[in-house]
Design an enzyme around this catalytic site. Structure first.
Site, short mmCIF file in Angstrom:
data_model
loop_
_atom_site.label_atom_id
_atom_site.label_comp_id
_atom_site.label_asym_id
_atom_site.label_seq_id
_atom_site.Cartn_x
_atom_site.Cartn_y
_atom_site.Cartn_z
N LYS A 114 0.84 -1.20 0.00
CA LYS A 114 0.00 0.00 0.00
C LYS A 114 0.88 1.25 0.00
O LYS A 114 0.70 2.16 -0.78
CB LYS A 114 -0.92 -0.04 1.22
N ARG A 148 -5.35 -4.48 5.77
CA ARG A 148 -5.93 -5.78 6.11
C ARG A 148 -7.34 -5.97 5.53
O ARG A 148 -7.96 -6.99 5.75
CB ARG A 148 -5.91 -5.99 7.62
O1 F6P Z 1 3.11 -2.99 9.74
C1 F6P Z 1 1.75 -3.23 9.60
C2 F6P Z 1 1.28 -2.86 8.24
O2 F6P Z 1 1.21 -1.50 8.09
C3 F6P Z 1 -0.05 -3.51 7.93
O3 F6P Z 1 -1.12 -2.80 8.39
C4 F6P Z 1 0.01 -3.65 6.45
O4 F6P Z 1 -0.92 -4.56 5.99
C5 F6P Z 1 1.44 -4.11 6.29
O5 F6P Z 1 2.16 -3.38 7.24
C6 F6P Z 1 2.02 -3.91 4.92
O6 F6P Z 1 1.97 -2.58 4.53
P1 F6P Z 1 2.19 -2.15 3.03
O7 F6P Z 1 1.09 -2.76 2.22
O8 F6P Z 1 2.12 -0.66 3.03
O9 F6P Z 1 3.53 -2.65 2.60
#
Ligand code: F6P
Length: 589
Positions: free
Chosen positions: A249, A311
């Protein structure tokens, strides 16, 4: 013109089109946390200020002393009375320590805490993620084409479908072989690099829907920063036929970015030419700037939005690997399943509402009976990653100790979620569930119709044996085995306590018709909304995750202290310092 060149050209054309589609659908600018505390709506009543909470506290003594044998003997219809069925999912919660008064009080609690109003605000695109000033609109990810769901006055559904259409075109191209690797070979392995919400949902769905996948394209999932994960998942792959989907994300997560850099180096070590990156890497992210910085052409990026929590994102572009695996049509079926449950949650009266019941019984067990954990036990091997997925969904959402307004919670919040598929778990930890000192409420989950009815009456019908085991576990937990029954079997007196089962151990049974993409969507959305109802009653923000920050910051500081040529004066506590020194010594630094 060779077929490969032709199809590459076509795909480039598609990509040019899709870039236009993407830029025509701007992602909403990320909002920052507000400078001053946001106002918590007055209807968001703290649970312990409700009449229902007091009533439940008064009923707790009765609940703790409840005898399920007697309850079932007294009420022959108990199994049907404490059950809800919708969308091919039968939820039997009769083996919990509840009676009609408890259920009425729990439903009253949801009402007094404004759960329905909160849900309405969520579906209306209001910024109910108060600490990050964001809407929470994962429901828009599965909204039908042509429908309207707004964030900041803008209908986001067309944007969602523009991305879904691009995903479908890309997935079809990979599946058909139209998308070729740099040297013109067909893609035979898709490796999703992501972690947390950018991994757990896609892995779980890939495993759950394996029966619906093509076997000529393998999907692998690399998440851990531990190099062993990347090494093992790629050791038998060929860079010429491997496609990496870098899913993040934020596109700043250290694990994902490090794995992605390693993947690029691994690819270029064989393909030599940096132009190969464009054929072997695509990105899924909300952060086009970082994607471009990494070196992935944003034409090869599939976007989503800050109103989708990590999530809650497996049905967004984060599901690209799922779509490649099962195909666009099955992915749309999955979305339809999510949508079915959204509609059910939004419109069914609380009394007949699956997420409400699952959530409310959970609150009863957690707060009023004092049970700290919940085991999710799917009697379905395809769902072997389901509990791991639910761990993040539930514990990252509701593992909070302060309310929306920053006041301390005066009640318990998220329990520990854990579990493994049955019957494997029976031969591992069920001993503790049956006779351990702390009862563990269980969610048993199974499908009536198997995808493969393996076995014969002569060799044994696997599915009947599987389901018989599930039903038996719920029965054994609820009714146990009394000392008198043990004695009646001729057991020597000294062995009687060892062979007694206390019973009165709560469980839910979710019996579903058949596993399919649509049913999986329904089940996931069921748990999403269960988590919503609980978070709403607990008055926490289920959509932030500040608790993961501190460790990340400290790790960043420690990394150079481990790898630096000279041991630095680190200034940690004596335990951390000694561990760093021991690590350096064993690494010969
Ligand atoms: O560290 C937790 C978190 O922020 C989660 O909420 C999220 O799903 C995961 O890390 C991965 O984040 P990203 O998709 O931004 O790499």
């Amino acid at each position: 013109m060779p077929a490969a060149t032709l199809s590459r050209k076509n795909t480039r054309k598609n990509n040019r089109k899709s870039t236009r589609a993407k830029t025509a659908t701007p992602a909403r600018a990320a909002k920052a946390s507000p400078a001053s505390a946001p106002t918590v709506p007055a209807w968001h009543v703290a649970p312990d200020k409700t009449r229902a909470w007091k009533r439940l506290a008064a009923l707790a003594k009765r609940g703790r002393a409840m005898d399920l044998r007697q309850a079932f003997a007294k009420d022959r219809s108990r199994g049907a009375r404490f059950a809800v069925e919708a969308l091919g999912i039968h939820l039997d919660y009769s083996k919990n320590l509840v009676d009609g008064d408890v259920v009425d009080a729990l439903l009253a609690l949801a009402k007094e805490c404004g759960v329905a109003k909160h849900a309405k605000a969520m579906f209306a695109g209001e910024a109910i993620n108060l600490t990050e000033n964001r809407a929470v609109l994962h429901a828009a990810l599965r909204a039908p084409k042509g429908s309207v769901m707004k964030v900041d006055g803008e209908n986001v559904v067309p944007h969602v479908h523009a991305v879904l259409d691009r995903m479908a075109a890309f997935a079809d191209a990979v599946r058909s072989g139209a998308w070729r690797g740099h040297t013109g070979k067909k893609i035979t392995a898709v490796v999703n690099i992501g972690i947390g919400g950018s991994d757990l949902g896609p892995v779980m769905a890939y495993e759950a829907l394996k029966d619906f996948t093509r076997r000529d394209i393998a999907c692998r999932y690399v998440s851990n920063i531990d190099g062993e994960d990347f090494y093992e998942k790629t050791r038998d792959l060929d860079p010429e036929t491997t496609l990496f989907v870098v899913s993040s994300k934020t596109f700043t997560t250290i694990e994902t970015m490090t794995n992605a850099q390693t993947a690029r180096a691994w690819t270029l070590a064989k393909l030599k030419n940096p132009a190969a990156v464009a054929r072997h890497f695509v990105a899924v992210s909300t952060n086009a700037e970082e994607v471009a910085k990494f070196g992935i052409d944003t034409a090869n990026m599939f976007g989503f939005w800050d109103w989708v929590g990590g999530r809650y994102s497996m049905d967004s572009a984060i599901g690209l690997s799922t779509m490649i695996a099962v195909g666009p049509a099955a992915f749309h079926e999955l979305l339809a399943g999510f949508r079915d449950m959204d509609e059910h949650f939004r419109t069914a009266p609380a009394k007949k509402n699956l997420p409400y019941h699952l959530a409310l019984v959970g609150i009863w067990n957690r707060e009023f009976l004092g049970f700290d954990t919940v085991a999710v036990l799917p009697y379905c091997q395809y769902l072997h990653r389901f509990s791991a997925y639910l761990q993040q969904l539930d514990m990252e959402s509701n593992g909070k100790r302060v309310q929306l307004d920053g006041a301390a919670c005066r009640w318990q919040t998220a329990p520990v979620i854990w579990g493994e598929p049955g019957t494997n778990g029976q031969h591992a930890f069920y001993q503790m569930i049956h006779q351990g000192s702390s009862p563990v409420p269980c969610d048993f989950l199974a499908f009536a119709k198997p995808l493969h009815d393996v076995g014969t009456p002569a060799t044994g019908m696997h599915h009947d044996i599987l389901l018989a085991n599930l039903f038996a576990q719920g029965e054994a937990l609820a009714f146990g085995k009394t000392p008198a029954e043990v004695r009646a079997e001729g057991t020597p007196e000294w062995l009687v306590p060892h062979r007694t089962f206390p019973g009165n151990r709560p469980s839910n049974t979710l019996l579903c018709e058949k596993l399919s993409p649509r049913m999986l969507g329904r089940l996931i959305a069921l748990y999403e909304h269960k988590v919503f109802v609980q978070g709403s009653i607990w008055r926490v923000n289920s959509f932030d995750q500040w608790g993961v920050e501190l460790g990340k910051v400290l790790a960043k500081r420690i990394i150079p202290e481990l790898s630096g040529a000279k041991a630095a004066k680190t200034g940690h506590d004596s335990s951390t310092d000694a561990l760093i020194a021991r690590y350096r010594a064993w690494r010969g630094r």
